[in-house]
Design an enzyme around this catalytic site. Structure first.
Site, PDB file in Angstrom:
ATOM      1  N   ASP A  51       0.825  -1.200   0.000  1.00  0.00           N
ATOM      2  CA  ASP A  51       0.000   0.000   0.000  1.00  0.00           C
ATOM      3  C   ASP A  51       0.863   1.255   0.000  1.00  0.00           C
ATOM      4  O   ASP A  51       2.084   1.197   0.195  1.00  0.00           O
ATOM      5  CB  ASP A  51      -0.903   0.014   1.240  1.00  0.00           C
ATOM      6  CG  ASP A  51      -1.924  -1.107   1.231  1.00  0.00           C
ATOM      7  OD1 ASP A  51      -2.290  -1.565   0.134  1.00  0.00           O
ATOM      8  OD2 ASP A  51      -2.352  -1.523   2.325  1.00  0.00           O
ATOM      9  N   TYR A 108       6.319 -10.203   7.180  1.00  0.00           N
ATOM     10  CA  TYR A 108       6.232  -8.756   7.359  1.00  0.00           C
ATOM     11  C   TYR A 108       6.670  -8.380   8.765  1.00  0.00           C
ATOM     12  O   TYR A 108       6.519  -9.162   9.718  1.00  0.00           O
ATOM     13  CB  TYR A 108       4.792  -8.271   7.160  1.00  0.00           C
ATOM     14  CG  TYR A 108       4.336  -8.169   5.721  1.00  0.00           C
ATOM     15  CD1 TYR A 108       4.339  -6.946   5.053  1.00  0.00           C
ATOM     16  CD2 TYR A 108       3.883  -9.288   5.035  1.00  0.00           C
ATOM     17  CE1 TYR A 108       3.906  -6.843   3.737  1.00  0.00           C
ATOM     18  CE2 TYR A 108       3.451  -9.196   3.719  1.00  0.00           C
ATOM     19  CZ  TYR A 108       3.459  -7.964   3.078  1.00  0.00           C
ATOM     20  OH  TYR A 108       3.047  -7.877   1.777  1.00  0.00           O
TER      21      TYR A 108
END
Length: 269
Positions: A51, A108
């Site tokens: 994003d 992540y």
């Protein structure tokens, strides 16, 4: 011939990885630079999407060319790319392996600082939290690998063919003095904004705004959250991508001087 490119980037100045007409993105920036070098239009395929404002300590994309180049592409590409995108390795591949579909694990990191620091504002998320129940945080996080359907932790579940994800590991770490936190999670795949939504809900558990039972009911899809509030984007890093045939260690240099991963003394919560 197909090449895999091993890269890293700071997402601060980009509207995400994917090419789109709504602002500067990482994919189009790289394609433009490759096009100048190869003197032809270029289309690359990334290992996933990030994003706006999200970073990647490790990322892969593949590129097909008719003939191998006979010059130092690594040097030339790094010379023309902006400073916030770096190429670490260019790997010629046998056959047609796919940078996105062949990845079998993604990891992540999400970084939080609990005090205001102007030097961390682009690389870590600020949450002014004075009292965080780390035991509740740890208990809620330990539930993640036991559930598979994450439709309640996705902004657009209907846009996905499946909302099943296999989380293999999830944990929190803290700095020595406890004022910085690091969430780590690995899975075979992730849904849109899934990690940021999970972090947001876990922080609610840690502050007492959400009970452990309520959090687990969302994982069990017994109840649906009324509001999904993803955590801030700047604390999130795609940190590891693994393939059955390729498992490279992330380059520490991709962390940047401000990224909290360079801090020593992280302790498991």
């Amino acid at each position: 011939m197909r090449y895999f490119f091993h890269i890293g980037y700071s997402g601060t100045n980009y509207r995400g990885w994917q090419r789109h007409p709504y602002g500067v993105n990482v994919q189009a920036t790289i394609e433009a630079c490759l096009g100048k070098i190869l003197r032809a239009p270029v289309a690359i395929v990334g290992c996933g999407r990030t994003d706006a404002g999200v970073h990647a300590s490790q990322f892969f994309f593949h590129l097909d060319v008719a003939q191998p180049w006979e010059f130092d592409m690594l040097f030339r590409l790094n010379k023309v790319l902006p400073p916030d995108i770096a190429v670490f390795d260019i790997i010629p591949m046998e056959g047609l392996p796919h940078a996105r579909f062949d990845a079998n694990s993604r990891s992540y990191d999400y970084f939080i600082h609990t005090y205001k620091d102007p030097f961390l504002s682009d690389v870590s998320s600020l949450y002014l939290i004075r009292h965080l129940n780390l035991d509740h945080l740890k208990t809620a996080t330990a539930l993640l690998p036991f559930y598979k359907d994450f439709k309640n932790f996705c902004i657009t579940p209907a846009a996905h063919e499946s909302t099943l994800c296999h989380v293999t590991t999830a944990q929190w770490l803290a700095s020595e003095n406890g004022d910085r936190l690091r969430f780590q999670i690995s899975a075979n795949r992730f849904l849109s904004r899934m990690i940021r939504i999970i972090v947001g809900k876990l922080l609610q558990v840690g502050t007492g705004a959400l009970s452990l039972d309520e959090f687990e009911s969302y994982l069990a899809t017994e109840h649906t959250p009324k509001i999904l509030s993803p955590a801030f984007p700047q604390g999130l890093y795609l940190s590891k991508v693994t393939y059955p045939y390729l498992n490279l260690a992330p380059r520490s240099s991709s962390s940047g001087i401000g990224q909290p991963s360079i801090i020593s003394g992280w302790q498991t919560v």
